[in-house]
Design an enzyme around this catalytic site. Structure first.
Site, PDB file in Angstrom:
ATOM      1  CB  SER A  21      -0.936  -0.027   1.213  1.00 26.57           C
ATOM      2  OG  SER A  21      -1.905   1.017   1.084  1.00 26.57           O
ATOM      3  CG  ASN A  22      -0.361   4.682  -1.260  1.00 29.74           C
ATOM      4  OD1 ASN A  22      -1.018   5.467  -0.570  1.00 29.74           O
ATOM      5  ND2 ASN A  22      -0.865   4.055  -2.301  1.00 29.74           N
ATOM      6  NE  ARG A  23       5.079   8.462   3.193  1.00 25.26           N
ATOM      7  CZ  ARG A  23       5.000   9.801   3.282  1.00 25.26           C
ATOM      8  NH1 ARG A  23       4.336  10.349   4.294  1.00 25.26           N
ATOM      9  NH2 ARG A  23       5.555  10.563   2.360  1.00 25.26           N
TER      10      ARG A  23
END
Ligand code: PMT
Length: 220
Positions: A21-23
């Protein structure tokens, strides 16, 4: 007007317990959805997994993966016929090629993952989704911000790209403030100075509705 907005990250599963995933916190997309609803527009929001309250007056469709966001976008374009689409989600560009049904046990010292491209939702809006309304993408870059944004604008046939530098810690991902550059098809690049994502969102909704009227974009 009718708005379709995407927000938040996607989660690309590797096994039952791990994902890529990512931030992204979803704050930017949710602020835009809130501002559009507060301005009296009809808003559908396709949201990845976030910890944010549902904005009042907004219809939310929750998804996990890029594939699910692609499919939900296609369905809602058909069913809702929006006038304006704003893609603020941080969609994973890659996903694990193989999803394991069981938790991967840690036997070796290292593990190599094969990744594959996810479907490009912004790149699908004109074709094959046939969206002819006002198409607004984002560009999250750590270098060559305007050049990369203009390249995306051309390649994905957008009416506007909202470009933001995500290399810092006080604007961009998971912050309450942002600073963006509006990139237009005629090559103009206009900076909107650092401000709260809520103020920025209100500013953007005013600009985009005026632009949609000016361009007189039919919804579909
Ligand atoms: O959510 P926050 O914590 O508030 O953070 C805000 C933000 C940094 C996520 C937001 O401001 C932002 O920049 N969103 C876009 C992030 C992104 O994925 O940028 P990109 O340059 O990788 O993608 C370009 C465009 O293509 C974006 O409109 C994206 O939604 C879209 N995209 C990307 C990949 C993909 N497979 N499908 C897509 O539609």
């Amino acid at each position: 007007m009718r708005f379709l907005i995407t927000a938040g990250p996607t989660r690309e599963p590797l096994d039952p317990v791990r994902y890529l995933s990512n931030r992204s916190s979803g704050k930017m997309g949710y602020a835009i959805a809130t501002a559009a609803a507060e301005a009296g527009h009809q808003v559908v929001l396709i949201s990845g997994p976030v910890n944010l309250p549902a904005p009042a007056g907004v219809t939310i469709h929750s998804i996990q993966t890029a594939q699910q966001m692609w499919e939900t976008t296609r369905e809602l374009l058909r069913d809702e016929a929006p006038d304006i689409a704003i893609l603020a989600a941080a969609v994973a560009d890659y996903r694990p090629k193989f999803q394991h049904d069981q938790k991967i046990k840690k036997h070796q010292d290292s593990l190599t993952l094969e990744l594959e491209r996810t479907p490009d939702i912004l790149g699908s809006m004109r074709q094959p989704f046939n969206f002819s309304g006002l198409l607004v993408g984002f560009a999250a870059e750590t270098e060559n911000l305007i050049a990369n944004a203009m390249d995306k604008l051309q390649r994905k046939h957008c009416d506007l790209i909202i470009a933001n530098d995500v290399s810092g810690s006080d604007t961009g991902f998971d912050t309450d403030q942002n600073e963006v550059i509006l990139c237009f098809p005629d090559g103009r690049a206009e900076t909107l100075p650092r401000q709260s994502k809520h103020d920025l969102a209100r500013n953007l909704i005013q600009r985009l509705t005026a632009l949609a009227f000016a361009i007189d974009k039919p919804s579909s």
